[in-house]
Enzyme design. Sequence first.
Site, short mmCIF file in Angstrom:
data_model
loop_
_atom_site.label_atom_id
_atom_site.label_comp_id
_atom_site.label_asym_id
_atom_site.label_seq_id
_atom_site.Cartn_x
_atom_site.Cartn_y
_atom_site.Cartn_z
CE1 TYR A 124 -3.21 -2.86 0.23
CE2 TYR A 124 -4.29 -1.59 1.93
CZ TYR A 124 -4.29 -2.66 1.06
OH TYR A 124 -5.37 -3.50 1.02
CE LYS A 191 2.58 -18.50 2.08
NZ LYS A 191 1.79 -19.63 2.59
CG ASP A 224 -1.08 -19.72 4.13
OD1 ASP A 224 -0.39 -19.46 5.14
OD2 ASP A 224 -0.64 -20.37 3.17
CG ASP A 248 -7.38 -3.29 3.86
OD1 ASP A 248 -8.37 -3.02 4.56
OD2 ASP A 248 -7.30 -2.93 2.67
#
Length: 354
Positions: A124, A191, A224, A248
């Site tokens: 972002y 991740k 995940d 987000d």
Amino acid sequence: MVHKVVLIPGDGIGPEVAEAARLVLDAVDVGIEWIERDAGSAALEEHGSLLPDATLEAIRDCRTAIKGPITTPVGTGFRSINVALRQELDLFAAVRPARALPGVPLRHPAVDLVVIRENTEDLYQGIEFERGSPEAAALRGELEALGGFQLAADAGVTVKPISVAGTRRIVRFAFEYARANRRRKVTLGHKASVMRYSDGLFLRTARESAVEFADVPWEDVQIDHLTARLVMRPADLDVLLLPNLYGDILSDVCAGLVGGLGLIPGANIGWEYAVFEPVHGSAPDIAGQGIANPIAMILSGAMLLRHLGRMEAATRVEGAVDQVLSVGEARTPDLGGSSTTMQVAEAIASRVAA
Ligand code: NAD
């Protein structure tokens, strides 16, 4: 004592929920002087800019603001004003509590989560190269020269920077928040197995910084897997510390777990300024109908009161929200009721003042 607070109504349902929150915060009577400023489409019409300098100056002057959501046209050249505002004022920490409220039927009744989201970096940050642009072509050449990376000629690119300094301050913020608010544990989502130099750096830097907070239990979980745990056993989780994009997305998952976007407040905090806003967007599908749920905006107001040091007033607002929900006195259609935005606000305001 007078607290000068900037009020930005925003777009879509923004002005409706802003009016509702103002009614409640006026009823709590802590001497807020509202400085109303525009951002979003109202500002574009009036001042020719989506984020006018006068709005930023007012926030810098008052240091505290509460805002309604602002529409960002999807897939156009427009940059998100929300992202720009957070970067301009260096509001590096988003705090989004999601707790099960009384009287709202839930699949998991014991949810009490807080998302702490890094707010300025990651995908972002706004470093983007449009497909087919000369800049994208130059980047393609550079990537090939640097490491033999093959970027498709028709690819658009968004860059994911995560820095040590940016990570240190959000990790410190999250652990201090957990400590100050007597939370059970911090869970960091990442991740790192795939994005070694961005998420991997986030994780390594957090490990170094967490050493200073030996009294705060913490764990790290691949994003995940964390998402699956969140929807299966949310009561096992407490404070979620996340880079920008994951923060987000999981904020909305948390909203879904506690009854929807109309209920989740938020704060964007920096060293100098704080801007409070609900997690939800401008909801164009229900804008102008007077049926938006104002509770997310009203609870954002309670967070603002706490930030101003008005703890008792904040508790009164939260208590009034709980009471109105638990007796089912007034509910907007998203919660299965038929009340209007202002009827809900009036019910809460009358209990706040009582
Ligand atoms: P949204 O949050 O506006 O709406 C998603 C769904 O939730 C819609 O069905 C909507 O009706 C419902 N909803 C949201 N808030 C509600 C409320 N208070 N009461 C009842 N129902 C509510 O998400 P979106 O449709 O993806 O986004 C619309 C616009 O808002 C986009 O332009 C987006 O960029 C913008 N947005 C702004 C912010 C912000 O200003 N901080 C945040 C998110 C999205």
